[in-house]
Motif scaffolding. Structure first.
Motif, short mmCIF file in Angstrom:
data_model
loop_
_atom_site.label_atom_id
_atom_site.label_comp_id
_atom_site.label_asym_id
_atom_site.label_seq_id
_atom_site.Cartn_x
_atom_site.Cartn_y
_atom_site.Cartn_z
N LEU A 55 12.15 23.24 53.66
CA LEU A 55 12.01 24.69 53.63
C LEU A 55 11.82 25.27 55.03
N GLU A 56 10.89 24.71 55.80
CA GLU A 56 10.56 25.31 57.09
C GLU A 56 11.75 25.32 58.04
N VAL A 57 12.50 24.24 58.07
CA VAL A 57 13.67 24.18 58.96
C VAL A 57 14.65 25.30 58.63
N GLN A 58 14.90 25.52 57.34
CA GLN A 58 15.86 26.54 56.94
C GLN A 58 15.31 27.95 57.13
N VAL A 59 14.01 28.12 56.93
CA VAL A 59 13.40 29.43 57.18
C VAL A 59 13.52 29.79 58.66
N ARG A 60 13.18 28.85 59.53
CA ARG A 60 13.29 29.12 60.98
C ARG A 60 14.75 29.38 61.37
N ARG A 61 15.66 28.64 60.75
CA ARG A 61 17.08 28.82 61.04
C ARG A 61 17.54 30.23 60.66
N MET A 62 17.13 30.71 59.49
CA MET A 62 17.50 32.07 59.07
C MET A 62 16.88 33.11 59.99
N LEU A 63 15.61 32.96 60.32
CA LEU A 63 14.95 33.95 61.16
C LEU A 63 15.54 33.97 62.57
N ASP A 64 15.94 32.80 63.07
CA ASP A 64 16.60 32.76 64.38
C ASP A 64 17.92 33.53 64.32
N TYR A 65 18.67 33.32 63.27
CA TYR A 65 19.94 34.02 63.11
C TYR A 65 19.71 35.53 63.05
N LEU A 66 18.66 35.94 62.34
CA LEU A 66 18.35 37.36 62.20
C LEU A 66 17.64 37.94 63.41
N GLU A 67 17.32 37.08 64.37
CA GLU A 67 16.60 37.48 65.59
C GLU A 67 15.25 38.08 65.25
#
Length: 653
Positions: free
Chosen positions: A583-595
């Motif tokens: 979960l955490e890896v994908q959450v950080r990945r989405m938030l990075d994409y969304l800046e």
């Protein structure tokens, strides 16, 4: 053309009382026609058989027709005439009642019911039938014809008749409301909304116009606007049951759930025997996360109306409720009864499928899911080839050059979550809506509405995307932001979770170049089977067949591959299984994409308090769990049509 000519010949033979010829011509067509083309000839054959004094054979023909098209109103009307000829008045009344359920424009069915209710002293039903007879008898003939065409599914013919009538009778209230209803059925929501808004302005004292307008606003999720109209009527002293039910629905839509619950409770306090209100109350409780209260409300709905299929399906659709053996037996008994309405049967079959699956009886579960899907698909007019062509046209119209110079409205606010239903989009929305800078909304119709708005130009959509001027793109982007303002709570970013928007990514990036797009992807077998098991409240017509859902998934993947190619780096694909695994890896990945900065609340998404109206509402209120990941595997022996459509099998991956 040949089919049309033969149909005319059969009708002419019937009018000339040459019933043998009519039956023979119809049978010739039935020998060669595929199932989807047989309905009209079965109907004409049945009419000729009855008129030749063979009502028994006519009913057998109608049984075949209704197996193919279980919502055919005129077939039930013809069945009613057959039962009259066979001196079976109760069966005739039941058939005429079914006819009016599927086609309320059938005046002769209402008149037959009027006679039956008068004979049986059923005063309440007699009043309803008499009122409908008066309405239809006073309706101008072209409008009555258009209404009949609409209910029989001939929407474009109905629209043509209605528009011709309005050219001669400008601003005719009944015609405007009918054209709006046709538009809603065609999913041309923008035109329907404009018609009803105009109707309300022109005829402020016509309650049916106001009711139709607010109903459409509620359907489209435009709750604040609906609330304004309803509040205006309440302030004017209007206070009937339907207005209060619309009020409760609008309150629920804007997130005032406790107030909505109070309004529903007030309606029920005058009369407990209102199963539809109990159902609506249950949905609000479910949205609010009050699952025990929701289950109790659904039980009340079933108690007051034991054949209420939606009450049982709503229990099953909590995804956590388990039916007792006695309830399963009762549901199965109800679904087999001839008097059970089609819509209730569909809901019951899906509920039974879930009940049998929970008990480990996979053979019975699949049989019920399959039957529910078959019945539902026969009420729809889906041509998967047309959908596939629409996806292909997007690839043809939207080359990389279309996006080489960004135009449109530069607002960065929207975050689109796209994909297939049951692919994990609700989970992604709940995660991101837990962030302080992101508002969760709902599945918004606005992009679909804009696509519809520009479809009527000389060059068809999506090929006209290239010819849109910079100013037009800017205006359409501003229109989207303005229309969606009502769903937001003040955060700088918001989510539009309409899954079907994946088809319109070209339009989105033309009018909103800074919009973010997340593709919620799930294992094809798990995603497709989960969609097949789900009875959706509206839309998603492709899910009601293993073949069509497999073909749709395949087309979706091909189109998403195209978008990634022409819009490199602008779309983030999030695999559902990766979210489950880390979960955490994908959450950080989405938030990075969304800046966006990382916030731990996104990991504790299940603690976020917000109204959730999708089938996954209870699942996303729990921490990550794996139970749904491989549910399809128990059903592999039954999924051959899906594997063929996808062009792959589980063991090959």
């Amino acid at each position: 053309m040949q089919q049309t000519n033969t149909s005319m010949q059969i009708k002419q033979a019937i009018q000339a009382s040459d019933f043998d010829r009519a039956i023979s011509l119809a049978q010739e067509q039935l020998n060669d026609a595929p199932p989807e083309k047989q309905v009209e000839f079965l109907y004409l054959k049945a009419v000729a058989q009855r008129l030749s004094n063979d009502a028994q054979k006519a009913t057998q023909t109608l049984d075949k027709l209704l197996e193919l098209k279980p919502d055919h109103g005129r077939a039930y009307q013809e069945q009613g005439y057959c039962f009259i000829a066979m001196s079976l008045p109760d069966k005739a009344a039941a058939a005429f009642y079914q006819a009016t359920r599927f086609n309320p424009a059938l005046l002769t069915s209402w008149q037959q019911l009027q006679r039956h209710y008068a004979k049986t002293n059923n005063t309440a039903a007699l009043n309803i039938a008499s009122e409908q007879c008066r309405f239809l008898q006073h309706l101008d003939r072209p409008l009555a014809g258009a209404m009949d065409l609409m209910y029989e599914g001939q929407l474009h013919k109905a629209e043509q008749v209605c528009r011709q009538y309005l050219q001669k009778n400008k601003h005719h209230c009944e015609a405007m409301m009918l054209l709006a209803e046709i538009g809603i059925r065609l999913k041309v929501y923008h035109d329907a909304e404009f018609l009803l808004e105009s109707c309300v302005e022109l005829y402020p004292d016509e309650p049916r116009a106001a009711q139709a307008y607010q109903s459409l606003l509620l359907k489209l999720g435009k709750y604040p606007r609906a609330l304004q109209i309803i509040q205006k009527q309440l302030d004017a002293g209007k206070s009937d049951r339907s207005l209060h039910l619309a009020w409760a629905s609008a309150l629920s839509g804007v997130g005032e759930l406790e107030k909505a619950i109070t309004v529903y409770r007030d309606v029920l306090s005058t009369n407990n025997d209102q199963p539809g209100v109990w159902l609506a109350l249950g949905h609000v409780y479910k949205s609010a996360g009050q699952l025990e209260n929701a289950i109790d409300a659904y039980h009340q709905a079933a108690r007051f109306r034991p054949d209420f299929g939606d009450a049982y399906w709503s229990l099953a659709n909590t995804k956590t409720y388990r039916f007792s053996e006695s309830t399963i037996a009762a549901m199965y008994d109800i679904v087999q009864q001839e008097s059970t309405h089609l819509d209730d049967r569909i809901h019951l079959y899906f509920a039974l499928g879930k009940a049998y699956e929970d008990s480990g009886n996979n053979a019975s579960a699949f049989a019920c899911y399959n039957k529910g899907n078959q019945l539902k698909s026969r009420t729809l007019d889906l041509d998967i080839r047309r959908v596939e062509r629409a996806m292909q046209s997007q690839q043809e119209a939207c080359a990389a050059s279309l996006f080489s110079q960004p135009v449109g409205y530069k607002a960065p606010d929207p975050i689109f979550i796209v994909g297939l239903p049951r692919a994990g989009s609700t989970l992604l929305e709940q995660i991101l809506a837990s962030h302080s800078q992101v508002d969760g909304t709902m599945e918004l119709h606005d992009i679909l509405g804009i696509a519809s708005r520009i479809s009527g130009q000389k060059t068809s959509y999506p090929y006209n995307l290239e010819s849109l001027t910079d100013t037009q793109c800017q205006q359409l982007g501003e229109l989207y932001i303005r229309q969606t303002e009502a769903y937001r709570q003040g955060a700088p970013y918001f989510i539009d979770k309409m899954p079907n928007n994946f088809i319109h990514i070209g339009l989105i990036k033309r009018i909103l170049p800074n919009a973010k797009i997340i593709d919620a992807r799930r294992d094809p077998f798990a995603c497709c089977f989960s969609g097949f098991k789900q009875l959706f409240a509206d839309g998603q017509e492709f899910t009601y067949s293993l073949d069509t859902i497999g073909r749709y998934y395949k087309g979706y993947v091909a189109l998403m591959d195209h978008w990634h190619q022409v819009l490199p780096g602008q779309i983030l694909t999030v695999q559902h299984e990766d979210v489950l695994d880390n979960l955490e890896v994908q959450v950080r990945r989405m938030l990075d994409y969304l800046e966006l900065p990382f916030e731990s609340a996104c990991l504790d998404y299940h603690k976020t308090k917000r109204a959730i109206k999708t089938p996954s509402s209870e699942q996303v209120r729990q921490p990550i769990f794996q139970t749904g990941r491989h549910q399809y595997k128990a059903f592999i022996p039954y999924l051959e049509p899906l594997f063929n459509a996808l062009g792959m099998r589980p063991e090959e991956r």
